[in-house]
Scaffold this active site. Structure first.
Site, PDB file in Angstrom:
ATOM      1  N   GLY A  15       0.858  -1.197   0.000  1.00  0.00           N
ATOM      2  CA  GLY A  15       0.000   0.000   0.000  1.00  0.00           C
ATOM      3  C   GLY A  15       0.883   1.233   0.000  1.00  0.00           C
ATOM      4  N   ILE A  25       2.374   2.991   2.363  1.00  0.00           N
ATOM      5  CA  ILE A  25       3.609   2.992   3.169  1.00  0.00           C
ATOM      6  C   ILE A  25       4.631   2.031   2.560  1.00  0.00           C
ATOM      7  CG2 ILE A  25       4.601   2.561   5.459  1.00  0.00           C
ATOM      8  CD1 ILE A  25       1.848   3.371   6.652  1.00  0.00           C
ATOM      9  N   SER A  80       1.522  -8.637  -2.323  1.00  0.00           N
ATOM     10  CA  SER A  80       0.342  -7.864  -1.962  1.00  0.00           C
ATOM     11  C   SER A  80      -0.869  -8.555  -2.537  1.00  0.00           C
ATOM     12  CB  SER A  80       0.464  -6.468  -2.595  1.00  0.00           C
ATOM     13  OG  SER A  80       0.088  -5.476  -1.692  1.00  0.00           O
ATOM     14  N   ARG A  81      -2.057  -8.231  -1.969  1.00  0.00           N
ATOM     15  CA  ARG A  81      -3.289  -8.826  -2.491  1.00  0.00           C
ATOM     16  C   ARG A  81      -3.486  -8.524  -3.972  1.00  0.00           C
ATOM     17  NH1 ARG A  81      -8.212  -8.720   1.382  1.00  0.00           N
ATOM     18  NH2 ARG A  81      -7.278  -7.944   3.266  1.00  0.00           N
ATOM     19  N   THR A 141       7.311  -2.547  10.789  1.00  0.00           N
ATOM     20  CA  THR A 141       6.756  -1.267  11.252  1.00  0.00           C
ATOM     21  C   THR A 141       5.234  -1.304  11.118  1.00  0.00           C
ATOM     22  OG1 THR A 141       7.069  -0.355   9.030  1.00  0.00           O
ATOM     23  CG2 THR A 141       8.767   0.163  10.645  1.00  0.00           C
ATOM     24  N   ARG A 156       2.258  -4.085  12.406  1.00  0.00           N
ATOM     25  CA  ARG A 156       1.671  -4.401  13.707  1.00  0.00           C
ATOM     26  C   ARG A 156       2.376  -5.645  14.245  1.00  0.00           C
ATOM     27  NH1 ARG A 156      -0.016  -0.014  13.927  1.00  0.00           N
ATOM     28  NH2 ARG A 156      -2.152   0.723  14.219  1.00  0.00           N
ATOM     29  N   GLU A 190       2.487  -5.767  22.635  1.00  0.00           N
ATOM     30  CA  GLU A 190       2.887  -4.399  22.937  1.00  0.00           C
ATOM     31  C   GLU A 190       2.152  -3.880  24.179  1.00  0.00           C
ATOM     32  OE1 GLU A 190       3.396  -2.382  19.182  1.00  0.00           O
ATOM     33  OE2 GLU A 190       2.877  -0.496  20.159  1.00  0.00           O
ATOM     34  N   HIS A 199       7.547   1.773  18.978  1.00  0.00           N
ATOM     35  CA  HIS A 199       6.430   2.183  18.107  1.00  0.00           C
ATOM     36  C   HIS A 199       6.499   3.679  17.761  1.00  0.00           C
ATOM     37  CE1 HIS A 199       2.087   0.942  16.860  1.00  0.00           C
ATOM     38  NE2 HIS A 199       2.606   1.808  16.015  1.00  0.00           N
ATOM     39  N   GLY A 247       6.865   4.821  14.517  1.00  0.00           N
ATOM     40  CA  GLY A 247       6.656   4.988  13.071  1.00  0.00           C
ATOM     41  C   GLY A 247       6.191   6.373  12.665  1.00  0.00           C
TER      42      GLY A 247
HETATM   43  C1  DGY Z   1      -0.829   3.805  12.807  1.00  0.00           C
HETATM   44  O1  DGY Z   1      -1.298   4.912  12.519  1.00  0.00           O
HETATM   45  O2  DGY Z   1      -1.449   2.772  12.607  1.00  0.00           O
HETATM   46  C2  DGY Z   1       0.550   3.774  13.352  1.00  0.00           C
HETATM   47  O3  DGY Z   1       0.882   2.552  13.908  1.00  0.00           O
HETATM   48  C3  DGY Z   1       0.770   4.893  14.363  1.00  0.00           C
HETATM   49  O4  DGY Z   1       2.135   5.125  14.388  1.00  0.00           O
END
Ligand code: DGY
Length: 321
Positions: free
Chosen positions: A155, A157, A176-177, A236, A238, A267, A285, A287
C-alpha cells in the site's frame, strides 16, 4: 453542541478545532486513560476521538450509548476498532490514512539501515564505555546497493519505503493482495511475487500489511526458514503479524541475520528473547512519531469528527475490504 471525548493526549491544534464547535473532554495525562475511567467518561458522548491504545469494542460502544455517532481513530491501523460492531450501531468509523505515510516509511528505512549496518550495536559499545578502536574488520555490516527489498503489503507505506530503498540502490519485489498501478510498478521496477518466492529472494523483508485474522503470524517458523540466512526482517506494521517466539528461535538458529522492530506482538511488552540479542534493533512504536505527522493525524481525526457531527461525509471513513 455535541459532546466529544479525546481518549489520550494529542497535539493541541486538534483539540482547539473540536472545541470551536463542541463540548470536549480531552485527556491530558501522560499515560493513556485507564479502561475503567474511559468506560465511565464515554457515557453520553456523541463522538470518540480514539488512539490505537484504546480498544473500541462492544463494551465501549454500549457504555457510550445510542447517541454515539462517530469513532475517529487517530491512526491508519484500526485493528483496535471493532468496525462491524460500529456499523451495526450506525456509528461511523474513520482512520487517518495518507498523513503518516512518509514518516513511517522514513522509520522503516531507518530500521533497515540500523539492522544492516549494526548501528544499535555500535551505539551500545560507545555508551557502555568499553574500549574500542577503528579496525578494518570491526563491526562489519552489509551494504544495501544491489540487494533486494521484499515489501509485504504494497500500500502507500510499502510503496514509500520501496521508493526510499531504490534511492539506496536496492531492487524491489513485493507481495500484496493486488497488483500496484503499472506506473508505480514501472517507476520502482517492482515485481509482484508470491510470499514464498519473496522470502527466498529478499535480503530485507519489510512488513507493511494491516493486521487482522488473515495476517496474524504471517511471519512464523516456516517463513523464517524460507528466508536467506543473510536476510533481515523489519516490522513497522503491527506486532502480531510476527510470531515473536518463532522469530527468536530463527535468530538463535541463524536462519536469518537480524531484525528491526518498531511494533510487538504483546505491545508494550517485548519478548525477553529479543531484548538480549545484539542482532535485533528495538524501537518503541515510533513509526509516525514526528510533531508534524502526529499533528496531521490528530487534526484529520478531528475533521472526521466535525464532519460527521455536521451531518457531512467524513474525509477518511474506514473502508473495510
Ligand atoms: C498507525 O497509525 O497505525 C501507526 O501505527 C501509528 O504510528
Amino acid at each position: 453542541m455535541s459532546r466529544v471525548i479525546v481518549t489520550g493526549r494529542v497535539p493541541e491544534e486538534a483539540v482547539r478545532r473540536l472545541e470551536a464547535e463542541h463540548d470536549v473532554d480531552a485527556w491530558t495525562g501522560r499515560d493513556p486513560m485507564g479502561r475503567e475511567e474511559l468506560l465511565q467518561r464515554v457515557a453520553g458522548v456523541d463522538a470518540v476521538l480514539s488512539l490505537l491504545t484504546e480498544r473500541i469494542d462492544e463494551e465501549l460502544l454500549e457504555a457510550a450509548g445510542p447517541q454515539l455517532k462517530v469513532v475517529a481513530n487517530a491512526a491508519v491501523g484500526y485493528d483496535n476498532v471493532d468496525v462491524p460492531a460500529c456499523a451495526a450501531r450506525g456509528v461511523v468509523a474513520t482512520n487517518t490514512p495518507g498523513v503518516l505515510t512518509a514518516a513511517t516509511a522514513d522509520l522503516a528505512l531507518s530500521l533497515i539501515l540500523m539492522t544492516t549496518r549494526r548501528l544499535g550495536e555500535g551505539e551500545r559499545i560507545i555508551r557502555s564505555g568499553q574500549p574500542w578502536k577503528w579496525g578494518m574488520m570491526f563491526l562489519l555490516g552489509s551494504g544495501l546497493q544491489g540487494k533486494t527489498l521484499g515489501v509485504v503489503g504494497m500500500g502507500g507505506i510499502g510503496q514509500a519505503t520501496a521508493r526510499r530503498a531504490r534511492a539506496f540502490g536496492m531492487d524491489v519485489v513485493y507481495h500484496s493482495r493486488s497488483e500496484i498501478d503499472p506506473q508505480t510498478a514501472e517507476e520502482l521496477e517492482a515485481r509482484r511475487l508470491g510470499l514464498d518466492e519473496l522470502l527466498a529472494s529478499a535480503d530485507v523483508v519489510s512488513l507493511h500489511c494491516p493486521y487482522g485474522p488473515e495476517t496474524q503470524h504471517l511471519m512464523g517458523a516456516e517463513q523464517f526458514a524460507a528466508m536467506k540466512p543473510s536476510a533481515y526482517l523489519v516490522n513497522t506494521a503491527r506486532g502480531p503479524v510476527v510470531d515473536e517466539q518463532a522469530l527468536v528461535a530463527a535468530l538463535e538458529e541463524g536462519q536469518i541475520a537480524g531484525a528491526g522492530l518498531d511494533v510487538y506482538e504483546h505491545e508494550p511488552e517485548v519478548h525477553p528473547g529479543l531484548l538480549e540479542r545484539d542482532d535485533v534493533v528495538l524501537l518503541p512504536h515510533l513509526g509516525s512519531a514526528t510533531l508534524e505527522t502526529r499533528t496531521a493525524m490528530a487534526t484529520l481525526a478531528a475533521e472526521n469528527v466535525l464532519a460527521v457531527l455536521r451531518g457531512e461525509q467524513p474525509p477518511t471513513p474506514i473502508r473495510q475490504r
